[in-house]
Write an enzyme that holds these catalytic residues in place. Structure first.
Site, PDB file in Angstrom:
ATOM      1  N   GLY A  11       0.836  -1.208   0.000  1.00  0.00           N
ATOM      2  CA  GLY A  11       0.000   0.000   0.000  1.00  0.00           C
ATOM      3  C   GLY A  11       0.862   1.245   0.000  1.00  0.00           C
ATOM      4  O   GLY A  11       0.509   2.281   0.565  1.00  0.00           O
ATOM      5  N   ALA A  12       2.009   1.144  -0.671  1.00  0.00           N
ATOM      6  CA  ALA A  12       3.051   2.166  -0.557  1.00  0.00           C
ATOM      7  C   ALA A  12       2.652   3.528  -1.115  1.00  0.00           C
ATOM      8  O   ALA A  12       3.221   4.543  -0.743  1.00  0.00           O
ATOM      9  CB  ALA A  12       4.334   1.674  -1.238  1.00  0.00           C
ATOM     10  N   ALA A  13       1.660   3.554  -2.009  1.00  0.00           N
ATOM     11  CA  ALA A  13       1.255   4.844  -2.589  1.00  0.00           C
ATOM     12  C   ALA A  13       0.114   5.503  -1.810  1.00  0.00           C
ATOM     13  O   ALA A  13      -0.363   6.567  -2.197  1.00  0.00           O
ATOM     14  CB  ALA A  13       0.843   4.661  -4.045  1.00  0.00           C
ATOM     15  N   GLY A  14      -0.292   4.893  -0.724  1.00  0.00           N
ATOM     16  CA  GLY A  14      -1.386   5.457   0.073  1.00  0.00           C
ATOM     17  C   GLY A  14      -0.898   6.589   0.960  1.00  0.00           C
ATOM     18  O   GLY A  14       0.282   6.940   0.952  1.00  0.00           O
ATOM     19  N   GLN A  15      -1.822   7.139   1.747  1.00  0.00           N
ATOM     20  CA  GLN A  15      -1.421   8.307   2.556  1.00  0.00           C
ATOM     21  C   GLN A  15      -0.478   7.936   3.713  1.00  0.00           C
ATOM     22  O   GLN A  15       0.420   8.710   4.044  1.00  0.00           O
ATOM     23  CB  GLN A  15      -2.595   9.162   2.985  1.00  0.00           C
ATOM     24  CG  GLN A  15      -3.790   8.498   3.597  1.00  0.00           C
ATOM     25  CD  GLN A  15      -4.447   9.420   4.623  1.00  0.00           C
ATOM     26  OE1 GLN A  15      -4.055  10.572   4.783  1.00  0.00           O
ATOM     27  NE2 GLN A  15      -5.421   8.896   5.345  1.00  0.00           N
ATOM     28  N   ARG A  92     -13.332   0.526   3.321  1.00  0.00           N
ATOM     29  CA  ARG A  92     -14.772   0.300   3.279  1.00  0.00           C
ATOM     30  C   ARG A  92     -15.386   1.272   2.273  1.00  0.00           C
ATOM     31  O   ARG A  92     -15.195   2.478   2.376  1.00  0.00           O
ATOM     32  CB  ARG A  92     -15.375   0.548   4.662  1.00  0.00           C
ATOM     33  CG  ARG A  92     -16.831   0.107   4.756  1.00  0.00           C
ATOM     34  CD  ARG A  92     -17.469   0.640   6.030  1.00  0.00           C
ATOM     35  NE  ARG A  92     -16.980  -0.046   7.205  1.00  0.00           N
ATOM     36  CZ  ARG A  92     -17.728  -0.847   7.962  1.00  0.00           C
ATOM     37  NH1 ARG A  92     -18.977  -1.056   7.661  1.00  0.00           N
ATOM     38  NH2 ARG A  92     -17.221  -1.411   9.025  1.00  0.00           N
ATOM     39  N   ARG A  98     -19.855  -4.732   7.084  1.00  0.00           N
ATOM     40  CA  ARG A  98     -18.640  -5.076   7.818  1.00  0.00           C
ATOM     41  C   ARG A  98     -18.121  -6.458   7.396  1.00  0.00           C
ATOM     42  O   ARG A  98     -16.937  -6.687   7.236  1.00  0.00           O
ATOM     43  CB  ARG A  98     -18.957  -5.073   9.314  1.00  0.00           C
ATOM     44  CG  ARG A  98     -17.780  -4.843  10.217  1.00  0.00           C
ATOM     45  CD  ARG A  98     -18.267  -4.805  11.667  1.00  0.00           C
ATOM     46  NE  ARG A  98     -18.686  -6.118  12.117  1.00  0.00           N
ATOM     47  CZ  ARG A  98     -17.896  -6.980  12.748  1.00  0.00           C
ATOM     48  NH1 ARG A  98     -16.659  -6.646  13.027  1.00  0.00           N
ATOM     49  NH2 ARG A  98     -18.332  -8.162  13.119  1.00  0.00           N
ATOM     50  N   ASP A 159      -2.605   3.713  19.096  1.00  0.00           N
ATOM     51  CA  ASP A 159      -3.514   3.876  20.237  1.00  0.00           C
ATOM     52  C   ASP A 159      -2.723   4.062  21.526  1.00  0.00           C
ATOM     53  O   ASP A 159      -3.075   4.862  22.387  1.00  0.00           O
ATOM     54  CB  ASP A 159      -4.438   2.660  20.327  1.00  0.00           C
ATOM     55  CG  ASP A 159      -5.071   2.385  18.973  1.00  0.00           C
ATOM     56  OD1 ASP A 159      -5.841   3.238  18.511  1.00  0.00           O
ATOM     57  OD2 ASP A 159      -4.763   1.353  18.360  1.00  0.00           O
ATOM     58  N   ARG A 162      -1.386   7.570  21.505  1.00  0.00           N
ATOM     59  CA  ARG A 162      -2.481   8.504  21.786  1.00  0.00           C
ATOM     60  C   ARG A 162      -2.762   8.537  23.286  1.00  0.00           C
ATOM     61  O   ARG A 162      -2.936   9.607  23.885  1.00  0.00           O
ATOM     62  CB  ARG A 162      -3.744   8.055  21.047  1.00  0.00           C
ATOM     63  CG  ARG A 162      -3.700   8.335  19.546  1.00  0.00           C
ATOM     64  CD  ARG A 162      -4.808   7.586  18.825  1.00  0.00           C
ATOM     65  NE  ARG A 162      -4.895   7.999  17.431  1.00  0.00           N
ATOM     66  CZ  ARG A 162      -5.581   7.328  16.505  1.00  0.00           C
ATOM     67  NH1 ARG A 162      -6.235   6.219  16.821  1.00  0.00           N
ATOM     68  NH2 ARG A 162      -5.619   7.768  15.264  1.00  0.00           N
ATOM     69  N   HIS A 187      -7.594  -3.263  17.687  1.00  0.00           N
ATOM     70  CA  HIS A 187      -7.500  -1.888  17.189  1.00  0.00           C
ATOM     71  C   HIS A 187      -8.876  -1.504  16.642  1.00  0.00           C
ATOM     72  O   HIS A 187      -9.144  -1.574  15.445  1.00  0.00           O
ATOM     73  CB  HIS A 187      -6.426  -1.775  16.104  1.00  0.00           C
ATOM     74  CG  HIS A 187      -6.461  -0.442  15.408  1.00  0.00           C
ATOM     75  ND1 HIS A 187      -6.150   0.733  16.043  1.00  0.00           N
ATOM     76  CD2 HIS A 187      -6.808  -0.093  14.148  1.00  0.00           C
ATOM     77  CE1 HIS A 187      -6.307   1.734  15.194  1.00  0.00           C
ATOM     78  NE2 HIS A 187      -6.712   1.269  14.045  1.00  0.00           N
TER      79      HIS A 187
HETATM   80  P1  NAX Z   1      -4.982   4.675   1.673  1.00  0.00           P
HETATM   81  O1  NAX Z   1      -6.272   4.246   1.082  1.00  0.00           O
HETATM   82  O2  NAX Z   1      -4.509   6.065   1.497  1.00  0.00           O
HETATM   83  O3  NAX Z   1      -3.814   3.727   1.132  1.00  0.00           O
HETATM   84  C1  NAX Z   1      -3.941   2.341   1.039  1.00  0.00           C
HETATM   85  C2  NAX Z   1      -3.150   1.898  -0.175  1.00  0.00           C
HETATM   86  O4  NAX Z   1      -3.191   0.475  -0.220  1.00  0.00           O
HETATM   87  C3  NAX Z   1      -3.738   2.404  -1.501  1.00  0.00           C
HETATM   88  O5  NAX Z   1      -2.728   3.104  -2.217  1.00  0.00           O
HETATM   89  C4  NAX Z   1      -4.178   1.128  -2.205  1.00  0.00           C
HETATM   90  O6  NAX Z   1      -3.951   1.185  -3.617  1.00  0.00           O
HETATM   91  C5  NAX Z   1      -3.282   0.085  -1.566  1.00  0.00           C
HETATM   92  N1  NAX Z   1      -3.812  -1.273  -1.652  1.00  0.00           N
HETATM   93  C6  NAX Z   1      -5.096  -1.687  -1.619  1.00  0.00           C
HETATM   94  N2  NAX Z   1      -5.171  -3.017  -1.781  1.00  0.00           N
HETATM   95  C7  NAX Z   1      -3.905  -3.456  -1.892  1.00  0.00           C
HETATM   96  C8  NAX Z   1      -3.333  -4.721  -2.097  1.00  0.00           C
HETATM   97  N3  NAX Z   1      -4.103  -5.796  -2.240  1.00  0.00           N
HETATM   98  N4  NAX Z   1      -1.988  -4.825  -2.171  1.00  0.00           N
HETATM   99  C9  NAX Z   1      -1.215  -3.727  -2.071  1.00  0.00           C
HETATM  100  N5  NAX Z   1      -1.690  -2.487  -1.891  1.00  0.00           N
HETATM  101  C10 NAX Z   1      -3.023  -2.347  -1.804  1.00  0.00           C
HETATM  102  O7  NAX Z   1      -5.076   4.283   3.215  1.00  0.00           O
HETATM  103  P2  NAX Z   1      -4.119   4.722   4.413  1.00  0.00           P
HETATM  104  O8  NAX Z   1      -4.667   5.920   5.060  1.00  0.00           O
HETATM  105  O9  NAX Z   1      -2.710   4.732   3.956  1.00  0.00           O
HETATM  106  O10 NAX Z   1      -4.378   3.516   5.439  1.00  0.00           O
HETATM  107  C11 NAX Z   1      -3.981   2.213   5.132  1.00  0.00           C
HETATM  108  C12 NAX Z   1      -4.594   1.207   6.095  1.00  0.00           C
HETATM  109  O11 NAX Z   1      -4.160   1.430   7.417  1.00  0.00           O
HETATM  110  C13 NAX Z   1      -6.117   1.274   6.149  1.00  0.00           C
HETATM  111  O12 NAX Z   1      -6.621  -0.054   6.136  1.00  0.00           O
HETATM  112  C14 NAX Z   1      -6.373   1.916   7.492  1.00  0.00           C
HETATM  113  O13 NAX Z   1      -7.641   1.583   8.003  1.00  0.00           O
HETATM  114  C15 NAX Z   1      -5.255   1.346   8.304  1.00  0.00           C
HETATM  115  N6  NAX Z   1      -4.907   2.022   9.560  1.00  0.00           N
HETATM  116  C16 NAX Z   1      -4.557   1.254  10.613  1.00  0.00           C
HETATM  117  C17 NAX Z   1      -4.122   1.774  11.821  1.00  0.00           C
HETATM  118  C18 NAX Z   1      -3.715   0.902  12.961  1.00  0.00           C
HETATM  119  O14 NAX Z   1      -3.439   1.438  14.008  1.00  0.00           O
HETATM  120  N7  NAX Z   1      -3.662  -0.419  12.842  1.00  0.00           N
HETATM  121  C19 NAX Z   1      -4.082   3.247  12.020  1.00  0.00           C
HETATM  122  C20 NAX Z   1      -4.025   4.009  10.745  1.00  0.00           C
HETATM  123  C21 NAX Z   1      -4.882   3.470   9.625  1.00  0.00           C
HETATM  124  O15 NAX Z   1      -6.192   3.925   9.782  1.00  0.00           O
END
Ligand code: NAX
Length: 325
Positions: A11-15, A92, A98, A159, A162, A187
């Protein structure tokens, strides 16, 4: 010249990826003397965006970053990886149940777990961040039967951080003085932030904070709802603080937590009344690359109820994905 360490990020291109990769490349996990190869996984539709991130990584001219591998194939991304940070997940979408979300992610983590089984370094340290993180970690671990289950963890450190910050503010003490704080469980909003054992400059903190009402009505719910509060304020979910928690979790695991308690979601071992077969946030100390649970803490009636609600939730998630394990 030291041999580079391979760090895979999904998910390297995500936020979160955008807030994470630059810090990894700078050495925030592995220190300033350890060359790094980044192995980045994204789905095909995000490859273009990932290219841009890679260009920016190059433009930082990080001295430690010796190579960057970009792919949409998990078995390329995980090849010989020493660390794997699994951030990518299916978010989601509108109207999605869910259960459907759980199953969509189960599919992803099953495929990626099998790839881990085949190609990561046998002692790779694997962290699952993508939600539902605890249950995704369970699927990844179960799909990688040749790997030691102790190499898997899910993230509850955000968490934990926080909770630390909220507590420090409440008692007017520097964060660095507070120790032995715990966030237990899933979480999710059932998590249980627990300061019963916390110390402030080595003095029991609960002793100065016997306001049960603040604990149950303010502290615990504020920690649990913090993610939602960030979404309401920013319009998007936490990214920089999530990336920071990933760095903290991995750095402590690799470099040691110096005797400090940290919260990590680990495959349950039956202790604290938590049944085996789920990932559960617990207090731990990291030393020489090994995670050790803090054992034999007292669980009173209130704590027992709090732990149980995360157990129930995680057992429920487990039941939904059981046929896929
Ligand atoms: P984003 O939607 O910005 O980025 C996720 C990225 O994953 C996207 O670029 C997408 O193309 C990629 N992706 C999707 N399916 C994939 C796959 N099968 N293989 C490889 N890449 C894939 O989300 P972001 O804000 O970066 O959050 C990422 C995840 O972290 C979410 O599931 C979010 O809910 C979770 N979080 C978990 C936290 C924790 O404490 N455990 C806290 C932060 C965050 O909310």
């Amino acid at each position: 010249e030291k041999k580079p360490i391979r760090i895979a990020v999904t998910g390297a291109a995500g936020q979160i990826g955008y807030a994470l990769l630059f810090r990894i490349a700078k050495g925030d996990i592995t220190g300033t003397n350890q060359p790094i190869i980044l192995q980045l996984l994204e789905i095909p539709s995000s490859q273009q965006a990932l290219k841009g991130v890679v260009m920016e990584l190059e433009d930082c001219a990080f001295p430690l970053l010796s190579d960057i591998i970009v792919t949409d194939d998990p078995s390329v991304a995980f090849q010989d990886a020493n660390m794997v940070i699994m951030v990518g997940a299916r978010p989601r979408s509108k109207g999605m149940e869910r259960k459907d979300l759980l199953l969509a992610n189960a599919e992803i983590f099953k495929i990626q777990g099998s790839a881990l089984n085949q190609c990561v370094a046998r002692d790779a340290k694997i962290l699952v961040v993508g939600n539902p993180a605890n249950t995704n970690a369970l699927i990844a671990m179960t799909s990688a039967p040749d790997l030691d289950r102790n190499n898997f963890s899910a993230m509850i450190r955000l968490d934990h951080n926080r909770a630390l910050s909220i507590l420090a503010k409440k008692i007017g003490s520097p964060i660095s003085q507070i120790s032995q704080l715990i966030v237990w469980g899933n979480h999710s909003p059932t998590m249980y932030a627990d300061y019963r054992f916390a110390l402030n400059s080595d003095q029991p903190l609960a002793y100065n904070l016997q306001d049960e009402n603040w604990n149950t009505e303010v502290f615990i719910p504020t920690v649990a709802q913090r993610g939602t509060a960030i979404i309401e304020a920013r319009g998007v979910s936490s990214a920089a603080s999530a990336a920071n928690a990933i760095i903290d979790h991995m750095r402590d695991w690799v470099m040691g937590s110096n005797g400090r308690w940290v919260s990590m979601a680990l495959p349950s071992d039956g202790s604290y009344g938590v049944p085996e077969g789920i990932f559960f946030g617990v207090p731990a100390i990291c030393e020489n690359g090994v995670i050790k649970r803090v054992a034999n803490l007292e669980i009173n009636e209130f704590s027992k109820r709090k732990l149980q609600s995360s157990v129930d939730e995680l057992m429920g998630e487990r039941k939904l994905i059981l046929s896929m394990l």
